[in-house]
Design an enzyme around this catalytic site. Sequence first.
Site, mmCIF file in Angstrom:
data_model
loop_
_atom_site.group_PDB
_atom_site.id
_atom_site.type_symbol
_atom_site.label_atom_id
_atom_site.label_comp_id
_atom_site.label_asym_id
_atom_site.label_seq_id
_atom_site.Cartn_x
_atom_site.Cartn_y
_atom_site.Cartn_z
ATOM 1 N N ASP A 37 9.261 2.498 -0.038
ATOM 2 C CA ASP A 37 8.233 3.195 0.728
ATOM 3 C C ASP A 37 8.431 2.798 2.190
ATOM 4 O OD1 ASP A 37 6.046 4.131 2.046
ATOM 5 O OD2 ASP A 37 4.562 3.354 0.642
ATOM 6 N N LYS A 84 4.474 8.712 9.363
ATOM 7 C CA LYS A 84 4.236 8.127 10.684
ATOM 8 C C LYS A 84 5.238 8.595 11.750
ATOM 9 C CE LYS A 84 1.953 4.129 8.574
ATOM 10 N NZ LYS A 84 0.562 4.123 8.905
ATOM 11 N N TYR A 87 0.862 -1.192 0.000
ATOM 12 C CA TYR A 87 0.000 0.000 0.000
ATOM 13 C C TYR A 87 0.889 1.230 0.000
ATOM 14 C CZ TYR A 87 -3.515 3.353 1.718
ATOM 15 O OH TYR A 87 -4.362 4.432 1.884
HETATM 16 C C1 PLP Z 1 3.775 1.835 3.484
HETATM 17 C C2 PLP Z 1 2.755 2.933 3.505
HETATM 18 N N1 PLP Z 1 2.789 3.873 2.564
HETATM 19 C C3 PLP Z 1 1.919 4.893 2.549
HETATM 20 C C4 PLP Z 1 0.927 4.989 3.492
HETATM 21 C C5 PLP Z 1 -0.044 6.137 3.478
HETATM 22 O O1 PLP Z 1 0.214 6.966 4.548
HETATM 23 P P1 PLP Z 1 -0.917 7.948 5.115
HETATM 24 O O2 PLP Z 1 -1.951 7.080 5.740
HETATM 25 O O3 PLP Z 1 -0.187 8.815 6.096
HETATM 26 O O4 PLP Z 1 -1.437 8.715 3.952
HETATM 27 C C6 PLP Z 1 0.847 4.027 4.494
HETATM 28 C C7 PLP Z 1 -0.203 4.083 5.523
HETATM 29 O O5 PLP Z 1 -0.395 3.221 6.313
HETATM 30 C C8 PLP Z 1 1.780 2.972 4.497
HETATM 31 O O6 PLP Z 1 1.754 2.021 5.435
#
Ligand code: PLP
Length: 474
Positions: free
Chosen positions: A286, A314, A191
């Site tokens: 990511d 985060k 994700y």
């Molecule tokens: C690996 C990863 N990338 C991107 C995101 C998206 O982040 P946000 O929820 O702060 O938009 C998340 C959210 O859990 C994530 O776990």
Amino acid sequence: MAGIGLSLPLKFTHGPTFSSSIPRSSSSRCYSSSVKMTVSVDETKKTFTLQKSEEAFNAAKELMPGGVNSPVRAFRSVGGQPIVIDSVKGSHMWDIDGNEYIDYVGSWGPAIIGHADDEVLAALAETMKKGTSFGAPCLLENILAQMVISAVPSIEMVRFVNSGTEACMGVLRLARAFTCKMKVIKFEGCYHGHADPFLVKAGSGVATLGLPDSPGVPKSATIDTLTSPYNDITAVENLFNTHKGEIAAVILEPVVGNAGFITPKPEFLNFLQKITKENDTLLIFDEVMTGFRLAYGGAQEYFGITPDLTTLGKIIGGGLPVGAYGGRQEIMEMVAPAGPMYQAGTLSGNPLAMTAGIHTLKRLQEPGTYDYLDKVTRQLIEGILDAGKAAGHEICGGHISGMFGFFFTDGPVYNFEDAKKSDTGKFARFYRGMLEEGVYLAPSQFEAGFTGLKHTQEDIQRTIDAAEKVFKNL
Ligand SMILES: Cc1ncc(COP(=O)(O)O)c(C=O)c1O
């Protein structure tokens, strides 16, 4: 609960009493409503009840889609009543019914030093005296940028944004701008936020809801998104062969947390680095979830593999909204106003998020932090797996540092297809049992769990004891 004249019969006895008016107006429907809430928590209450959570959540369903501002919070995949949170501290949280939980969600990752850390709160209070947002450069941005650059091997220059979604959106545009190519490879179950190009067989919420992608995403937005199973070298090679010279980037979670907890096979990350180099393609880690979690320098430090670009979120916001992307200077200097690739943000680099991030990272720099995370998380996952197996369940799982997960299948789990073999009905029953025992896990089989520096031996033992009890009754 109708949308007009809302009034919730909830009262606090030792918490705040509050009321809020919600003026609503639109051109065709023009009305106003007020929500009055008084929530009461009986300190002597011993039995588990979610009566007040139920009332509040029913009201929320009239106000927000599904009653929430992010889908997984609605407990759709585990069933039962979602809990409505009143407060958090350290490794624990309390709902508005007064139930206390050991928390393994940690606000989905940020709470690695524990919730509502005293030093972070004190620093925030100091910063707040100067204001909450400047919309102009501030020194705190330099400090956090310097900390991130020193910590994360691939990052020579960084751009702060407000969420992980924004970071992934920005990094994709940057990779395309830098390489002058348009295609991107992502992995099923990974994700990268909810920007259109990534909503192709996305993991996490979308996977849990069983949707292959989302209505509203135009084909034109995803036409250049190629997908491969995680850990599948042949599938990636095939994509590179079929789309020679067209692939701008390969983006992945270096350890997957959004399809449950899945680790890369030892050769997988090395292979990705090699094939991207050979094809003038950028490798993007990511690390929104893994950054500052698997190690201070993230997964790239942990595995010793430096990607071209990295996204963060985060933890670097210490519980306030934040995201970031960064990489080699020559690539980052494509970003406006240094270069032509446009990306901007009203609240980006705001002093509160910077402050919480700085003090969270400072705490993480202290000696022994990652050893401690590894120790408690190992005890936790070994205890859960042993208890599950002893009760006769098929179960597998693992951890790295303060990130863990398990599936109700014998495994091994190398990708999202494997993860989907998990008995999700059993997970849901286990989940609800644990909740009643005062343990808050992520309300989906397809999410990783998180520990933090405030989880104690007692927390871990209580969790394992609870798991033993719940496993026996599944
Ligand atoms: C690996 C990863 N990338 C991107 C995101 C998206 O982040 P946000 O929820 O702060 O938009 C998340 C959210 O859990 C994530 O776990």
